[in-house]
Design an enzyme around this catalytic site. Structure first.
Site, PDB file in Angstrom:
ATOM      1  N   SER A 154      -9.725  -0.511   6.507  1.00  0.00           N
ATOM      2  CA  SER A 154      -8.551  -0.004   7.218  1.00  0.00           C
ATOM      3  C   SER A 154      -8.853   0.127   8.715  1.00  0.00           C
ATOM      4  O   SER A 154      -9.188  -0.868   9.363  1.00  0.00           O
ATOM      5  CB  SER A 154      -8.112   1.327   6.590  1.00  0.00           C
ATOM      6  OG  SER A 154      -6.830   1.682   7.010  1.00  0.00           O
ATOM      7  N   HIS A 167      -4.206  -0.829  -1.105  1.00  0.00           N
ATOM      8  CA  HIS A 167      -4.903  -0.811   0.177  1.00  0.00           C
ATOM      9  C   HIS A 167      -6.394  -0.477   0.066  1.00  0.00           C
ATOM     10  O   HIS A 167      -7.216  -1.057   0.785  1.00  0.00           O
ATOM     11  CB  HIS A 167      -4.224   0.201   1.105  1.00  0.00           C
ATOM     12  CG  HIS A 167      -4.786   0.247   2.488  1.00  0.00           C
ATOM     13  ND1 HIS A 167      -4.749  -0.833   3.359  1.00  0.00           N
ATOM     14  CD2 HIS A 167      -5.410   1.249   3.164  1.00  0.00           C
ATOM     15  CE1 HIS A 167      -5.305  -0.504   4.498  1.00  0.00           C
ATOM     16  NE2 HIS A 167      -5.730   0.750   4.415  1.00  0.00           N
ATOM     17  N   ASP A 182      -0.570  -5.064  -0.548  1.00  0.00           N
ATOM     18  CA  ASP A 182      -1.041  -3.852   0.130  1.00  0.00           C
ATOM     19  C   ASP A 182       0.133  -2.922   0.428  1.00  0.00           C
ATOM     20  O   ASP A 182       1.117  -3.322   1.047  1.00  0.00           O
ATOM     21  CB  ASP A 182      -1.755  -4.246   1.427  1.00  0.00           C
ATOM     22  CG  ASP A 182      -2.594  -3.125   2.017  1.00  0.00           C
ATOM     23  OD1 ASP A 182      -2.067  -2.004   2.149  1.00  0.00           O
ATOM     24  OD2 ASP A 182      -3.766  -3.364   2.355  1.00  0.00           O
TER      25      ASP A 182
END
Length: 278
Positions: free
Chosen positions: A90, A245, A216
């Site tokens: 991320s 995710h 995602d």
């Protein structure tokens, strides 16, 4: 410097620095770290500055502090290994890419896991997609006490794991699953980091494994496509069909571990050559 929530797994002279995401913890990188260590790598799962505490701890830092802690961890690991690989999830993926752009002679390869330049996944409300306005709000001193609360499915397709993570976030122990919400001012810094890394993507000459969930919920595949288009390095795209995710801990984590170990091993063995920076 080893922080409270860091983990360090000793292996051979090939080192991997793993970086968690915004409001996250090194725990979200531990399974990937164990898998890479089982493949022989020395692994450091680092704690970003300001993380694993309360909201005030996080708000006392910004993206330059987070990146400075990455540089410190990279220097410490380089003292123990001959080759340095870096992987991030991320926001951690953005920090990993920045390290590769800034240190082309030191970073041998990059694991770009669920890169988040924009929160544009299907679970993100439209109000949260206006993050480009947050740097202005922060400069004006507005919204310091405000946060976007995490929403189901919390980046997890695995329902059993989702419930465990949700319970850990509600417990208030941020060292396990991180904070329950994303403070506005921290998201403002993520937006500034995103703009900086976008500009630097052509400076990334280390081979990249770009792994992303095809469905995602937090950051769409467009984020991965941006990396694939802009880096000046050999890049391999891995789309995971049965994850959301948090691909480092979700259903296809073993696939991610196997691809990452094979990718880094190929670079270390000279089968994937980095682009010359001379």
């Amino acid at each position: 410097m080893i922080r409270q929530a860091d983990f360090f797994l000793e292996g051979d002279r090939r080192g991997v620095l793993l970086i968690h995401g915004l409001t996250g913890t090194p725990m979200e990188m531990r399974l990937l770290g164990k898998g890479l260590n089982n493949a022989g790598f020395t692994v450091h799962g680092m704690q970003l500055a300001g993380h694993c505490g309360d909201t005030d701890d996080l708000l006392a830092t910004g993206w330059r502090d987070w990146y400075a802690s990455v540089e410190q961890a990279a220097d410490a690991l380089l003292a123990k290994v001959d080759q340095l690989f870096v992987g991030g999830l991320s926001m951690g993926a953005l920090l990993a890419l920045k390290l590769a752009a800034d240190r082309p002679h030191q970073v041998a390869g990059v694991g770009v896991y669920g890169a988040t330049f924009r929160y544009d996944g299907w679970s993100i409300p439209w109000s949260a997609r206006l993050s480009f306005l947050l740097p202005l709000a922060k400069r004006l001193g507005l919204g310091r006490a405000r946060a976007f609360l995490e929403q189901p499915p919390y980046g997890l397709r695995d329902e059993r794991l989702r419930e465990q993570v949700s319970a850990a976030m509600r417990s208030g122990d941020s060292t396990i699953a991180g904070l329950l919400g994303n403070p506005w001012h921290s998201l403002a810094d993520l937006h500034l980091l995103s703009m900086q890394v976008r500009r630097q993507l052509p400076e990334v000459v280390s081979p990249c494994l770009v792994a992303h969930a095809s469905d995602d919920d937090v950051a769409s595949v467009r984020n991965a496509e941006l990396v694939m288009r802009r880096v000046s390095a050999p890049a391999e795209l891995l789309l995971l069909e049965d994850s959301y995710h948090m691909i480092t801990i979700d259903k296809q984590r073993r696939t991610l571990i196997e691809h990452s170990a094979r990718f880094f091993d190929g670079i270390a063995a000279g089968r994937t050559a980095p682009v010359s920076v001379d």
